[in-house]
Motif scaffolding. Structure first.
Motif, mmCIF file in Angstrom:
data_model
loop_
_atom_site.group_PDB
_atom_site.id
_atom_site.type_symbol
_atom_site.label_atom_id
_atom_site.label_comp_id
_atom_site.label_asym_id
_atom_site.label_seq_id
_atom_site.Cartn_x
_atom_site.Cartn_y
_atom_site.Cartn_z
ATOM 1 N N ILE A 524 0.864 -1.181 0.000
ATOM 2 C CA ILE A 524 0.000 0.000 0.000
ATOM 3 C C ILE A 524 0.903 1.234 0.000
ATOM 4 O O ILE A 524 1.754 1.391 0.885
ATOM 5 C CB ILE A 524 -0.923 0.041 1.231
ATOM 6 N N VAL A 525 0.747 2.091 -1.011
ATOM 7 C CA VAL A 525 1.464 3.366 -1.037
ATOM 8 C C VAL A 525 0.508 4.419 -0.496
ATOM 9 O O VAL A 525 -0.594 4.603 -1.029
ATOM 10 C CB VAL A 525 1.927 3.727 -2.457
ATOM 11 N N SER A 526 0.900 5.089 0.577
ATOM 12 C CA SER A 526 0.001 6.045 1.228
ATOM 13 C C SER A 526 0.711 7.366 1.452
ATOM 14 O O SER A 526 1.937 7.428 1.547
ATOM 15 C CB SER A 526 -0.496 5.491 2.563
ATOM 16 N N MET A 527 -0.095 8.413 1.540
ATOM 17 C CA MET A 527 0.446 9.752 1.739
ATOM 18 C C MET A 527 0.563 10.075 3.218
ATOM 19 O O MET A 527 -0.288 9.683 4.018
ATOM 20 C CB MET A 527 -0.438 10.793 1.042
ATOM 21 N N LYS A 528 1.622 10.790 3.561
ATOM 22 C CA LYS A 528 1.749 11.406 4.879
ATOM 23 C C LYS A 528 1.798 12.913 4.698
ATOM 24 O O LYS A 528 2.435 13.417 3.773
ATOM 25 C CB LYS A 528 3.012 10.938 5.597
ATOM 26 N N TRP A 534 -4.697 16.141 9.243
ATOM 27 C CA TRP A 534 -3.968 14.881 9.153
ATOM 28 C C TRP A 534 -3.505 14.363 10.525
ATOM 29 O O TRP A 534 -3.077 13.214 10.626
ATOM 30 C CB TRP A 534 -2.745 15.041 8.246
ATOM 31 N N ARG A 535 -3.570 15.208 11.521
ATOM 32 C CA ARG A 535 -3.017 14.825 12.832
ATOM 33 C C ARG A 535 -3.728 13.572 13.365
ATOM 34 O O ARG A 535 -4.947 13.485 13.388
ATOM 35 C CB ARG A 535 -3.143 15.979 13.823
ATOM 36 N N GLY A 536 -2.943 12.613 13.806
ATOM 37 C CA GLY A 536 -3.467 11.366 14.356
ATOM 38 C C GLY A 536 -3.960 10.374 13.328
ATOM 39 O O GLY A 536 -4.498 9.313 13.684
ATOM 40 N N SER A 537 -3.775 10.691 12.048
ATOM 41 C CA SER A 537 -4.291 9.832 10.982
ATOM 42 C C SER A 537 -3.660 8.431 11.034
ATOM 43 O O SER A 537 -2.440 8.283 11.053
ATOM 44 C CB SER A 537 -4.015 10.483 9.624
ATOM 45 N N LYS A 538 -4.523 7.406 11.022
ATOM 46 C CA LYS A 538 -4.036 6.027 11.034
ATOM 47 C C LYS A 538 -5.098 5.098 10.443
ATOM 48 O O LYS A 538 -6.277 5.195 10.774
ATOM 49 C CB LYS A 538 -3.695 5.568 12.444
ATOM 50 N N VAL A 539 -4.641 4.205 9.578
ATOM 51 C CA VAL A 539 -5.515 3.190 8.983
ATOM 52 C C VAL A 539 -5.051 1.811 9.425
ATOM 53 O O VAL A 539 -3.848 1.537 9.502
ATOM 54 C CB VAL A 539 -5.503 3.289 7.438
ATOM 55 N N VAL A 556 -5.619 -13.457 7.971
ATOM 56 C CA VAL A 556 -4.217 -13.878 7.853
ATOM 57 C C VAL A 556 -3.249 -12.783 8.290
ATOM 58 O O VAL A 556 -2.027 -12.964 8.199
ATOM 59 C CB VAL A 556 -3.879 -14.324 6.411
ATOM 60 N N GLY A 557 -3.750 -11.633 8.753
ATOM 61 C CA GLY A 557 -2.836 -10.620 9.247
ATOM 62 C C GLY A 557 -3.410 -9.218 9.230
ATOM 63 O O GLY A 557 -4.379 -8.934 8.522
ATOM 64 N N THR A 558 -2.802 -8.358 10.032
ATOM 65 C CA THR A 558 -3.227 -6.959 10.161
ATOM 66 C C THR A 558 -1.995 -6.069 10.230
ATOM 67 O O THR A 558 -0.995 -6.433 10.866
ATOM 68 C CB THR A 558 -4.073 -6.758 11.426
ATOM 69 N N ILE A 559 -2.047 -4.917 9.574
ATOM 70 C CA ILE A 559 -0.992 -3.913 9.744
ATOM 71 C C ILE A 559 -1.641 -2.545 9.923
ATOM 72 O O ILE A 559 -2.776 -2.313 9.495
ATOM 73 C CB ILE A 559 -0.006 -3.861 8.553
ATOM 74 N N SER A 560 -0.901 -1.642 10.570
ATOM 75 C CA SER A 560 -1.352 -0.259 10.761
ATOM 76 C C SER A 560 -0.460 0.672 9.963
ATOM 77 O O SER A 560 0.764 0.468 9.890
ATOM 78 C CB SER A 560 -1.321 0.115 12.247
ATOM 79 N N ILE A 561 -1.073 1.694 9.365
ATOM 80 C CA ILE A 561 -0.347 2.653 8.530
ATOM 81 C C ILE A 561 -0.704 4.056 9.001
ATOM 82 O O ILE A 561 -1.888 4.408 9.062
ATOM 83 C CB ILE A 561 -0.718 2.495 7.041
ATOM 84 N N GLU A 562 0.301 4.852 9.321
ATOM 85 C CA GLU A 562 0.066 6.213 9.802
ATOM 86 C C GLU A 562 0.081 7.210 8.648
ATOM 87 O O GLU A 562 0.781 7.021 7.652
ATOM 88 C CB GLU A 562 1.105 6.596 10.845
#
Length: 613
Positions: A524-528, A534-539, A556-562
Motif C-alpha cells: 500500500i502506497v500512502s500519503m503522509k 492529518w493529525r493522528g491519521s491512522k488506517v 491472515v494478518g493486520t498492519i497499521s499505517i500512519e
C-alpha cells in the motif's frame, strides 16, 4: 506525439556513420546556425559488406574510424541544432535562446559523462544491433518507394525513463509549447530527446516510455519497476534511466534519514542499491536492460555546497561498483550556476530560493547531454571492440622463460554482491563466484521475446499518475472490486489521483474472487502530510482469505499505517505486508481486504499492489 527514447541516440551514431554527414564549421556567432545544413549522402564502407544497398551491422564501428565523440558532435552541430527545435515551435521562436545555450553547453558536454556502463558492454552491443536493423529497414523501404509492408518491420528501441516532477517538466512550458493540459510533459527533456533523435533519423527509431510522478523518489520507482505498474503495459525496456536525483535529495528524504539516524548519503545509497539490483537482476539470466542514472540536482533543498553532494557521492560509489552508466547535468553546469546564482537558463527561477523545477534551458540541454552520452558509449564500445578483434593479436610473442602463476580468473558475469558493512576483501570473491555459478544455471528457453510486454506479477495493482492519470479512470478500476464503502472517495488534489478518507471511522473493503495467481505480498502506497486535518491519521488494514472449496474465511494478518508526520511537506511512502509462507494465498482462493480509519479524519492511498512476490 509518442514517448521519446534515449536509446535513439545509438541510432544517431549509426546514422552519422552510415550517412557520412560532413561539415566542420565552428560556432562563433548565432548566425552560424543559419547556414544551410550539409548534404547528406549514403557512403559505402570499404570495411563493411553491402547487401541490397544497405550496410550490415558489423560495419557500424568501422564507419566511425576511431573518431572521438566530441569531434563527431562538433562536425554535426548544425544538424543537431536544427533537430533540437520543438515540434510546436513552427517558426523556431526560441532560435536565439537555443543557439546561445548550445554555445554555452557544448564545451561542457564531456564533463557530464561520469561512468560509461563498463560492465554492460554486451547490452550496448545489443542496442546497436536493434537500432541499426530498424534503421536499415526504414532506409531500404524509403529508397525502394515501398508502400505496402509484407515483412514485419524490426522493432523500435524501448527506453523507460523514471523520475519526479523535474523530469516531468514542471516549470518548463512557455509559448509556443504551453498549449493546454499537461503541456509540461511535452516541454520536458524526454519528449525533446525523442524529437531530437527522430528528427536526426527522419523516422521513428525509438520509443520512450515515461514513468514520472511528482513528489516520489527512487523508493517508489523501485515499486513501479518491480510490479510493472505501467498503463498501458510496455515491452521489456532496452534502457532504463533513473532520473529521481532531485527527489532523492528532497528535504523529505533528509528528514527520513534523520529519523532513522543515518546520513542522507547512506539513505540514498541504500534506496538506489535496491533499484540497481532489481533492474540488473530482474532478467534472471535473460536480456538485461542498460541501466543509466541522470543527475539533475544542483541544489537548494540543501544550501551548503558540501551537503548538496550527497547524491553525487552515493552514485559515484554505486556506479563504479556495479559498472552502470551515470550522466550528470549538475556537474556539467555547476560552475555556471555557482558563478551567477541569479541566472535562470539552467537553474530554477528565483534560485537559490526553494524552487527545484528548472525552466526550458535545463530540458533542452538535458536532451543534448543524454545524446552526447549515447554517442560516447558507442565510440567507446567500438574502440574496445577494435582492440579485441585486432590489437590483441599484436602483443609480443611470449618467451615462456618465467613460471607465471595466480593469473586473474575471468571476471564473473553476474552482478557483484550487495554493498554492506559485512562485505570485505576477505569474502567478496567467494560470495561473488558462488552467486555467478548459481546465475549460470538459468534456463534461456524461458526468456521472453524482445517484443513481449513486461510480465504482470499482480492480481490487482495501480499507482497514482502512472497506472491511472485521472481519478475517473481509477474509480472505474476500483469500483469493480469495492464491496463496502463508508466515507472513502476518489480524489484528484494537486493532480495526484488517489482514494481518500474524509471523515472519522471511515471504512471500505475490496474483494478479489478466484484469483489467477499466488499472492505473497500486499503493498500500500500512502500519503503522509502535516496540517491539522492529518493529525493522528491512522488506517488499520486486515487481510482475509477464503480457501477454494471452503465456505468460511480466515484472517491472515493486520498492519497499521500512519498518515501524519511533522515534515512540512506531503509525500508518499510504500508499506509492504508479506504473508507468512504457510498463509500465502493460492490460485482459486478468494481475497478480501478491509481498511478502517482508526485515527484522525483524513487519509489517502496513492497506490495498491497485490502480487506474487
Amino acid at each position: 506525439m509518442g514517448f521519446m527514447n534515449r536509446n535513439a541516440i545509438f541510432g544517431l551514431i549509426a546514422g552519422f556513420a552510415l550517412s557520412n554527414i560532413i561539415f566542420s564549421t565552428q560556432i562563433t556567432t548565432i548566425d552560424d546556425f543559419d547556414q544551410p545544413a550539409p548534404t547528406i549522402y549514403a557512403a559505402t564502407s570499404p570495411h563493411g559488406t553491402e547487401t541490397n544497398g544497405t550496410i550490415e551491422v558489423s560495419s557500424i564501428c568501422d564507419h566511425l574510424n576511431g573518431l572521438s565523440t566530441f569531434k563527431i558532435w562538433n562536425e554535426h552541430i548544425h544538424t543537431i541544432f536544427q533537430a533540437s527545435r520543438h515540434s510546436n515551435d513552427d517558426n523556431y521562436a526560441w532560435h536565439d535562446f537555443t543557439a546561445m545555450l548550445m554555445k554555452e553547453i557544448t564545451p561542457r558536454l564531456p564533463q557530464s559523462v561520469k561512468y560509461l556502463a563498463s560492465r554492460q558492454q554486451d547490452e550496448i552491443g545489443n542496442i546497436l544491433d536493434v537500432v541499426f536493423q530498424r534503421y536499415q529497414y526504414v532506409k531500404h523501404h524509403q529508397s525502394s518507394n515501398i508502400t505496402t509492408n509484407t515483412i514485419q518491420p524490426p522493432r523500435k528501441l524501448h527506453i523507460l525513463v523514471a523520475g519526479g516532477s523535474v523530469t516531468r517538466g514542471m516549470n518548463c512550458p512557455e509559448y509556443p509549447i504551453d498549449d493546454g493540459t499537461h503541456a509540461h510533459i511535452f516541454c520536458a527533456w524526454p519528449r525533446r530527446l525523442k524529437n531530437l533523435i527522430n528528427n536526426l533519423f527522419g523516422e521513428e527509431i525509438v520509443e520512450i516510455h515515461e514513468a514520472t510522478i511528482g513528489g516520489m523518489n527512487t523508493n517508489i520507482g523501485t515499486l513501479m519497476y518491480e510490479y510493472a505498474l505501467f498503463r498501458p503495459k510496455i515491452p521489456h525496456p532496452d534502457i532504463v534511466i533513473n532520473a529521481f536525483s532531485t527527489n532523492d535529495m528532497h528535504v523529505a528524504s533528509q528528514k527520513e534519514a534523520e529519523e532513522n539516524n543515518v546520513t542522507l548519503h547512506d539513505l540514498i545509497t541504500d534506496m538506489n542499491q535496491r533499484f540497481i539490483r532489481l533492474v540488473l537482476g530482474s532478467s534472471k539470466g535473460c536480456r538485461t536492460p542498460l541501466l543509466l542514472y541522470y543527475d539533475d540536482y544542483i541544489g537548494n533543498e540543501q544550501k551548503e555546497i558540501v551537503a548538496t553532494k550527497a547524491f553525487t557521492g552515493a552514485l559515484d560509489l554505486l556506479a563504479s561498483y556495479y559498472g552502470i552508466g551515470y550522466i550528470s547535468f549538475a556537474d556539467a553546469v555547476k560552475h555556471i550556476v555557482y558563478g551567477d546564482a541569479n541566472e535562470d537558463w539552467l537553474s530554477p527561477n528565483g534560485w537559490p530560493e526553494r524552487q527545484i523545477h528548472p525552466g526550458r534551458g535545463m530540458h533542452i540541454s538535458s536532451a543534448w547531454f543524454i545524446l552526447y552520452y549515447f554517442l560516447d558509449i558507442t565510440t567507446n564500445y567500438c574502440d574496445v571492440k577494435a582492440f579485441h578483434s585486432k590489437h590483441v593479436h599484436d602483443i609480443p610473442n611470449l618467451k615462456h622463460d618465467m613460471n607465471l602463476t595466480r593469473q586473474p580468473l575471468v571476471e564473473p558475469k553476474s552482478q557483484p554482491p550487495p554493498l554492506d558493512n559485512s562485505l570485505s576483501l576477505d569474502n567478496i570473491s567467494s560470495i561473488w563466484r558462488l552467486s555467478d555459478e548459481q546465475s549460470n544455471n538459468s534456463d534461456p528457453s524461458r526468456c521472453p521475446n524482445s517484443s513481449d510486454l513486461m510480465e504482470d506479477p499482480c492480481v490487482f495493482a495501480w499507482m497514482s499518475e502512472i497506472s491511472y492519470a485521472h481519478s475517473a479512470r481509477l474509480k472505474r478500476y476500483m469500483n469493480r472490486r469495492i464491496r463496502a464503502n463508508r466515507g472513502w472517495d476518489f480524489v484528484d488534489d494537486n493532480r495526484k489521483p488517489g482514494f481518500g478518507a474524509s471523515k472519522p471511522n471511515a471504512s471500505f473493503s475490496i474483494e478479489l474472487r478466484d484469483i489467477d495467481k499466488q499472492v505473497k505480498a500486499i503493498n500500500i502506497v500512502s500519503m503522509k502530510s502535516y496540517d491539522a486535518k492529518w493529525r493522528g491519521s491512522k488506517v488499520e488494514m486486515q487481510v482475509f482469505v477464503q480457501k477454494r472449496g471452503e465456505s468460511t474465511e480466515d484472517s491472515v494478518g493486520t498492519i497499521s499505517i500512519e498518515g501524519f508526520h511533522e515534515k512540512k511537506t506531503s509525500e508518499s511512502y510504500p508499506n509492504r505486508f508479506v504473508l507468512p509462507s504457510e498463509q500465502s494465498i493460492q490460485r482459486g482462493d478468494n481475497l478480501r481486504i478491509e481498511f478502517n480509519l482508526v485515527g484522525g479524519s483524513t487519509f489517502k492511498i496513492t497506490g495498491m499492489m497485490i502480487c506474487d512476490h
